[in-house]
Motif scaffolding. Structure first.
Motif, short mmCIF file in Angstrom:
data_model
loop_
_atom_site.label_atom_id
_atom_site.label_comp_id
_atom_site.label_asym_id
_atom_site.label_seq_id
_atom_site.Cartn_x
_atom_site.Cartn_y
_atom_site.Cartn_z
N GLU A 63 0.83 -1.21 0.00
CA GLU A 63 0.00 0.00 0.00
C GLU A 63 0.87 1.25 0.00
O GLU A 63 1.88 1.30 0.69
CB GLU A 63 -0.90 0.00 1.23
N ALA A 65 1.09 5.85 -1.22
CA ALA A 65 0.56 7.08 -1.82
C ALA A 65 1.70 8.07 -2.00
O ALA A 65 2.71 8.03 -1.28
CB ALA A 65 -0.53 7.68 -0.95
N ARG A 83 -1.17 14.12 -7.26
CA ARG A 83 -1.24 13.24 -6.10
C ARG A 83 -2.00 11.97 -6.46
O ARG A 83 -3.07 12.01 -7.09
CB ARG A 83 -1.95 13.93 -4.93
N VAL A 85 -2.92 7.64 -5.18
CA VAL A 85 -2.87 6.51 -4.27
C VAL A 85 -2.76 5.27 -5.14
O VAL A 85 -3.30 5.23 -6.25
CB VAL A 85 -4.12 6.48 -3.35
N THR A 119 6.13 -0.77 -1.88
CA THR A 119 6.02 0.64 -1.52
C THR A 119 6.93 1.10 -0.38
O THR A 119 6.89 2.28 -0.02
CB THR A 119 4.57 0.97 -1.15
N ALA A 134 -5.86 11.07 -6.38
CA ALA A 134 -6.26 11.04 -4.97
C ALA A 134 -7.07 12.27 -4.59
O ALA A 134 -6.80 13.38 -5.05
CB ALA A 134 -5.02 10.96 -4.09
N HIS A 140 -1.36 12.12 2.57
CA HIS A 140 -0.69 10.93 2.06
C HIS A 140 -0.79 9.78 3.07
O HIS A 140 -0.98 8.62 2.68
CB HIS A 140 0.78 11.23 1.75
N THR A 141 -0.65 10.10 4.34
CA THR A 141 -0.74 9.06 5.37
C THR A 141 -2.12 8.43 5.37
O THR A 141 -2.26 7.20 5.43
CB THR A 141 -0.44 9.67 6.76
N LEU A 143 -4.25 8.37 2.88
CA LEU A 143 -4.42 7.64 1.62
C LEU A 143 -3.77 6.27 1.70
O LEU A 143 -4.35 5.26 1.28
CB LEU A 143 -3.84 8.45 0.46
N ALA A 144 -2.55 6.23 2.21
CA ALA A 144 -1.83 4.96 2.30
C ALA A 144 -2.52 3.99 3.25
O ALA A 144 -2.36 2.77 3.12
CB ALA A 144 -0.39 5.20 2.75
N SER A 146 -5.82 3.77 3.57
CA SER A 146 -7.23 3.63 3.25
C SER A 146 -7.56 2.72 2.08
O SER A 146 -8.50 1.93 2.15
CB SER A 146 -7.85 5.01 3.00
N ILE A 147 -6.83 2.83 0.99
CA ILE A 147 -7.31 2.24 -0.25
C ILE A 147 -7.45 0.72 -0.16
O ILE A 147 -8.45 0.15 -0.59
CB ILE A 147 -6.43 2.65 -1.46
#
Length: 343
Positions: A63, A65, A83, A85, A119, A134, A140-141, A143-144, A146-147
């Protein structure tokens, strides 16, 4: 040019080292990663317990972003500085499953950080389809973190288990990244949510996320009895199980007649002894889930962007502290996602 990365050269050890920065190929983008979410799969790959032996050396991380650093030839829909993800599934793109957006059934399905470099790095080259624009509302934190858990929870509850408003769902192991995402999502979808967790300290957090009742499985390892008591003896409509092992039979016992068990993951064991009569006589649907489909992103991303679903972050570590981050990942009191900061 070189970059810093968390790499496994021999099973059992992840180390931070300088490695060559990847080049961007046709149809690819180079992403400057800013955050990487930790996943149990990272530890399994690190220790050489992955079902398919990964190539060594390998950079861990499923994972992530960041932003686009370079665009390869043939890429028209992404630009430098954007940006993104990362979607972790690598697919052929040409088979019938891929053409219909059902990535999980691609015969060539692979994952970042499991079959190819991932990653835990400053840079990563990926096919353009894997870099998802994104929402600006998420860091970014976030996003990383969540996805993957939210797409997995969506795939399990909505696509596979067909969860409906007004049904009751049991989330087994609700303190994990996927588990906490499933609690939130099921509540948003209008289900009554019962969650299991191993510590009383997580009870209030799960209630805040949307759990209506919480069962401590350490005090009640045969948690199906408590679940049935909470449902007037009927059992739940759906069980979301990302733990595997001995929790599978208890999950079956917790279901009503005609209920659905959706399983993904095996953190408490890859094998389970099952009483087949409990499946047959109660007409239980036992469903498996592997990976989310790209077609599901259109439904999910708006819920993350507008704050309806809120990424649950346990802790953040610097890339240099990857070993400590992985220790935290497997800690029994962890709640939500552990994230590496790569700024």
């Amino acid at each position: 040019m070189t970059m810093k990365a968390g790499i496994v050269r021999r099973f059992g050890v992840v180390e931070i080292d300088d490695v060559p920065r990847p080049a961007v190929g046709e149809g690819e983008v180079l992403v400057r990663l800013r955050a990487a979410g930790l996943n149990r799969a990272d530890v399994i790959v690190r220790d050489g317990r992955f079902p398919e032996q990964p190539p060594l050396p390998i950079i861990l991380g499923v994972e992530g972003a960041g932003e686009i650093a370079e665009v390869g030839s043939g890429v028209r829909n992404l630009e430098v500085g954007q940006r993104v993800v990362l979607l972790p599934t690598l697919v052929c793109g040409s088979c019938e499953a891929c053409q219909s957006g059902v990535d999980s059934r691609c015969r060539a399905l692979r994952f970042l950080g499991e079959h190819t470099d991932g990653t835990y790095a400053e840079y990563l080259n990926v096919p353009a389809r894997n870099a998802i624009p994104a929402p600006d509302s998420l860091s970014h934190t976030e996003l990383a973190a969540s996805i993957l858990p939210y797409t997995t929870a969506w795939h399990m509850l909505v696509t596979r288990a067909r969860l409906r408003r007004g049904e009751t769902v049991l989330v087994v192991g609700a303190g994990s990244g996927v588990g906490s995402a499933a609690v939130q999502l099921a509540n948003v979808l209008g289900a009554r949510v019962i969650a299991t967790t191993g510590t009383d300290g997580k009870r209030a957090k799960l209630v805040e996320l949307g759990a209506h009742e919480v069962v401590n499985y350490r005090r009640e390892p045969e948690f199906s009895g408590a679940v049935r008591a909470l449902t007037d003896g009927l059992g739940v409509d759906v069980v979301h199980n990302s733990a595997g092992g001995t929790t599978i039979q208890e999950s079956i016992h917790a279901l009503r007649r005609g209920g659905r068990l959706i399983g993904m993951g095996s953190h408490s064991g890859a094998r389970a002894e099952i009483d087949l009569y409990s499946l047959y006589r109660n007409e239980i649907e036992f469903l498996g889930a592997h990976a989310a489909d790209s077609r599901e992103l259109g439904d999910l991303l708006p819920l993350l962007a507008d704050g309806t679903l809120r990424p649950v972050i346990d802790s953040t570590f610097a890339l240099d502290d990857v070993a400590a981050a992985q220790v935290r990942l497997v800690s029994p009191d962890r709640f939500g996602k552990v994230v590496l900061s790569i700024d």
